[in-house]
Design an enzyme around this catalytic site. Structure first.
Site, PDB file in Angstrom:
ATOM      1  CB  THR A 142      -0.924   0.042   1.246  1.00  0.00           C
ATOM      2  OG1 THR A 142      -1.814   1.143   1.120  1.00  0.00           O
ATOM      3  CG2 THR A 142      -0.157   0.195   2.549  1.00  0.00           C
TER       4      THR A 142
ATOM      5  CG  ASN B 201      -4.072   4.880   2.909  1.00  0.00           C
ATOM      6  OD1 ASN B 201      -3.741   5.314   3.999  1.00  0.00           O
ATOM      7  ND2 ASN B 201      -5.291   4.995   2.426  1.00  0.00           N
TER       8      ASN B 201
ATOM      9  CG  HIS C  88      -4.387   7.572   7.076  1.00  0.00           C
ATOM     10  ND1 HIS C  88      -4.521   8.286   8.242  1.00  0.00           N
ATOM     11  CD2 HIS C  88      -4.060   8.463   6.120  1.00  0.00           C
ATOM     12  CE1 HIS C  88      -4.292   9.560   8.001  1.00  0.00           C
ATOM     13  NE2 HIS C  88      -4.019   9.699   6.712  1.00  0.00           N
TER      14      HIS C  88
ATOM     15  CG  ASP D 165      -9.720  -2.725  -3.296  1.00  0.00           C
ATOM     16  OD1 ASP D 165      -9.019  -1.700  -3.363  1.00  0.00           O
ATOM     17  OD2 ASP D 165     -10.749  -2.874  -3.981  1.00  0.00           O
TER      18      ASP D 165
ATOM     19  CE  LYS E  94     -11.048   3.485   9.876  1.00  0.00           C
ATOM     20  NZ  LYS E  94     -10.326   4.100   8.759  1.00  0.00           N
TER      21      LYS E  94
END
Ligand code: IMP
Length: 187
Positions: free
Chosen positions: A8, A10, A12, A66, A164
């Protein structure tokens, strides 16, 4: 110590997955994600193809994830097109599409695939909730500021990563795939 890499770019996602890896004593590193992603209406299919490509390219144990946001009143849109919709119309565009629509229900879905040599493990995770009336919070990424999981009043954007991860589609999917991996390794 078991090490896997998450394909990834990303940061986060990396932090979220790394925290789940920590629950299982698995070290999660970042590895470059090949930029090719097939087009499909199924995130399970997308992630499977991406994982095979990533393994071919990296030749080491690799995890691919994903995800997408599925809004009930929009027939599941944007779903697998979430990244494009985020980049184009963004949070405010989605809120505009839902203006005057009382049904705010939505789910985040995540699909993961882990490839280690000749072993391929897959899992999915889902969290349902509803779309807020306006963006709230600056934590997280993507649609986090407009998504409130069931049982909460705060958006993901108002939660610390650990909170989260108690609810998230990604944490659920990664926990499931790591459970499968660890049960395989115990034989
Ligand atoms: P990706 O293809 O898995 O990177 O996810 C597609 C898009 O869905 C991202 O660009 C985000 O906008 C959105 N998305 C996926 N997972 C999350 C999440 O955990 N929080 C907020 N948005 C997310």
């Amino acid at each position: 110590m078991l090490r896997i890499c998450l394909a990834t770019s990303n940061e986060h996602k990396l932090r979220e997955v790394r925290a789940v890896g920590g629950e299982f004593g698995v070290v999660v590193e970042q590895c470059p994600a090949p930029k090719i992603e097939i087009q499909s209406e199924s995130i399970e299919e997308i992630v499977l193809k991406s994982a095979m490509l990533a393994y071919f390219y990296l030749n080491k144990p690799v995890l691919v994830e994903d995800a997408g946001l599925y809004i009930n009143a929009l027939g599941g849109f944007p779903g697998p097109y979430s990244s494009y919709v985020y980049k184009t119309i963004g949070l405010n565009g989605v809120l505009k599409l839902l203006r005057e629509i009382p049904d705010r229900r939505a789910c985040f879905k995540s699909a993961v695939a882990l490839v280690l040599g000749d072993v391929l493990l897959t899992a999915t995770g889902e969290v349902c909730g509803y779309i807020a009336n306006e963006p709230r919070g600056t934590k997280g990424f993507g649609f986090d500021p407009i998504f409130i999981p069931n049982g909460e009043t705060r958006t993901f954007g108002e939660m610390e990563l650990e909170e989260k991860n108690k609810y998230s589609h990604r944490a659920i999917a990664v926990r499931r795939v790591l459970q499968k991996l660890l049960s395989l390794r115990s034989y």
